[in-house]
Design an enzyme around this catalytic site. Structure first.
Site, short mmCIF file in Angstrom:
data_model
loop_
_atom_site.label_atom_id
_atom_site.label_comp_id
_atom_site.label_asym_id
_atom_site.label_seq_id
_atom_site.Cartn_x
_atom_site.Cartn_y
_atom_site.Cartn_z
N SER A 13 0.89 -1.36 0.02
CA SER A 13 0.08 0.02 0.06
C SER A 13 0.92 1.13 0.07
O SER A 13 0.74 2.35 -0.58
CB SER A 13 -1.06 -0.15 1.14
OG SER A 13 -0.40 0.07 2.38
N ASN A 14 2.03 1.27 0.88
CA ASN A 14 2.90 2.33 0.55
C ASN A 14 3.47 2.58 -0.90
O ASN A 14 3.68 3.61 -1.34
CB ASN A 14 4.23 2.24 1.76
CG ASN A 14 3.59 2.53 2.84
OD1 ASN A 14 3.57 3.82 3.09
ND2 ASN A 14 3.43 1.72 3.69
N MET A 90 10.61 -7.07 3.85
CA MET A 90 10.70 -7.85 5.06
C MET A 90 12.17 -8.67 5.05
O MET A 90 11.93 -9.84 5.69
CB MET A 90 9.61 -8.56 5.60
CG MET A 90 8.31 -7.70 5.55
SD MET A 90 8.46 -6.11 6.87
CE MET A 90 8.38 -7.07 8.37
N ASN A 107 14.14 3.79 3.95
CA ASN A 107 13.29 2.59 4.49
C ASN A 107 12.16 3.37 5.34
O ASN A 107 12.44 4.34 5.89
CB ASN A 107 14.14 1.78 5.53
CG ASN A 107 13.16 0.52 5.93
OD1 ASN A 107 12.27 -0.11 5.31
ND2 ASN A 107 13.29 -0.05 7.03
N HIS A 109 9.79 2.44 8.74
CA HIS A 109 9.72 1.61 9.97
C HIS A 109 8.59 1.78 10.75
O HIS A 109 8.55 2.97 11.08
CB HIS A 109 11.21 1.36 10.67
CG HIS A 109 11.10 0.43 11.70
ND1 HIS A 109 11.22 -0.90 11.42
CD2 HIS A 109 10.83 0.49 12.94
CE1 HIS A 109 11.15 -1.76 12.39
NE2 HIS A 109 10.90 -0.98 13.48
N SER A 136 8.73 5.93 11.40
CA SER A 136 9.87 6.54 11.06
C SER A 136 10.30 6.40 9.59
O SER A 136 10.43 5.20 9.02
CB SER A 136 11.24 6.35 11.81
OG SER A 136 10.94 6.19 13.09
N LEU A 144 20.83 -2.51 11.07
CA LEU A 144 19.54 -2.91 11.12
C LEU A 144 18.42 -1.91 11.71
O LEU A 144 18.44 -1.68 12.84
CB LEU A 144 19.20 -4.33 11.50
CG LEU A 144 17.35 -4.65 11.55
CD1 LEU A 144 17.27 -4.72 10.09
CD2 LEU A 144 17.24 -5.74 12.19
N ASP A 145 17.73 -1.22 10.68
CA ASP A 145 16.61 -0.13 11.42
C ASP A 145 17.50 0.95 11.95
O ASP A 145 16.89 1.73 12.87
CB ASP A 145 15.61 -0.69 12.18
CG ASP A 145 14.78 -1.84 11.54
OD1 ASP A 145 14.80 -1.43 10.40
OD2 ASP A 145 14.12 -2.52 12.02
N GLU A 174 2.07 7.03 7.61
CA GLU A 174 3.13 6.46 6.39
C GLU A 174 2.72 7.31 5.28
O GLU A 174 3.77 7.56 4.70
CB GLU A 174 3.21 4.98 6.37
CG GLU A 174 3.64 4.34 7.65
CD GLU A 174 3.88 2.69 7.74
OE1 GLU A 174 3.01 2.02 6.71
OE2 GLU A 174 4.34 2.31 8.42
C1 GAR Z 1 4.31 -0.66 6.48
O1 GAR Z 1 3.58 -0.56 7.80
C2 GAR Z 1 6.00 -0.54 6.88
O2 GAR Z 1 5.99 0.50 7.85
C3 GAR Z 1 6.31 -2.16 7.59
O3 GAR Z 1 5.61 -2.65 6.58
C4 GAR Z 1 4.29 -2.25 6.39
C5 GAR Z 1 4.11 -2.60 4.86
O4 GAR Z 1 2.77 -2.15 4.38
N1 GAR Z 1 7.66 -1.98 7.27
C6 GAR Z 1 8.32 -2.76 8.20
O5 GAR Z 1 7.83 -3.34 9.12
C7 GAR Z 1 9.78 -2.64 7.77
N2 GAR Z 1 10.63 -3.68 8.74
P1 GAR Z 1 2.60 -1.82 2.93
O6 GAR Z 1 3.01 -3.17 2.18
O7 GAR Z 1 1.04 -1.87 2.89
O8 GAR Z 1 3.15 -1.05 2.31
#
Ligand code: GAR
Length: 210
Positions: A13-14, A90, A107, A109, A136, A144-145, A174
């Site tokens: 979705s992002n 991920m 990234n 997070h 963030s 990492l992160d 986000e």
């Molecule tokens: C988001 O919430 C992002 O912040 C998180 O995964 C989701 C992806 O949503 N990212 C992490 O956890 C990275 N370690 P999306 O696929 O709908 O954009």
């Protein structure tokens, strides 16, 4: 216009939100390709529906993390991106990848870094009884992160919230902050330097928290 490659693992979705901002001109860039490490990522079909080249490079097909990351580096580099965006990707990336895109790798997070690096961030915020939570955007480094934070958004945590409530509230933020950072980067307003993150030639104050 700048060239963006987006890496995903799931719903994307992002990625869709960023691609729409590119399409309507609010980010001065084109999303050249979307790559997933999972062939079944729902985001792949969403990218295709937007007319974006979408492909998977399944990590399962590789014997080691290094072998996978070398191939992923080649694949992404082949698109000659100005900016590489991790959007729900991920997997931990090894130095071969991170170094190849140093200074142009972002990234998002779902926590107020440096809190809750890693996974299950919403659950951990709830278990800790936190009154606020958030998200963030940071430059990716080998830690990492742990790369320098560029922008954060906070959300409140209410009595009775569950993981889904927090996730939805974080997602809304986000969708605001990731396009903003991408817009700054593509307008050449944002740089990663030895000292930290520069925006419009000024060191960002968030540096101390990253
Ligand atoms: C988001 O919430 C992002 O912040 C998180 O995964 C989701 C992806 O949503 N990212 C992490 O956890 C990275 N370690 P999306 O696929 O709908 O954009």
């Amino acid at each position: 216009r700048k060239r963006i490659v987006i890496l995903i693992s799931g719903s994307g979705s992002n990625m869709v939100n960023l691609a729409e901002h590119c399409k309507n001109g609010s980010i001065n860039a084109d999303v050249i390709a979307v790559i997933s490490n999972r062939a079944d990522a729902a985001g792949l079909a969403k990218a295709e529906a937007l007319g974006i080249l979408a492909e998977s490079l399944p990590h399962k097909d590789f014997a080691t993390r290094e072998a996978y990351d070398e191939r992923l580096t080649e694949l992404v580099a082949g698109y000659q991106p100005d900016l590489v965006i991790l959007a729900g990707f991920m997997r931990i990336l090894s130095p071969v990848f991170v170094n190849a895109f140093n200074g142009r790798l972002l990234n998002i997070h779902p926590s107020l870094l440096p809190k809750y690096k890693g996974i299950h961030t919403h659950q951990r915020a709830l278990e800790a009884g936190d009154k606020e939570h958030g998200v963030s955007v940071h430059f990716v480094t080998q830690e990492l992160d742990g790369g320098p934070v560029i922008l954060q958004a906070k959300v409140p945590v209410f009595e009775g919230d569950d993981i889904d409530d927090l996730q939805a509230r974080v997602h809304e933020q986000e969708y605001r902050i990731y396009p903003l950072v991408a817009r700054w980067f593509c307008a050449e307003r944002l740089q990663l330097t030895e000292e930290g993150v520069m925006l419009d030639g000024q060191l960002l104050g968030l540096q101390g928290y990253a």
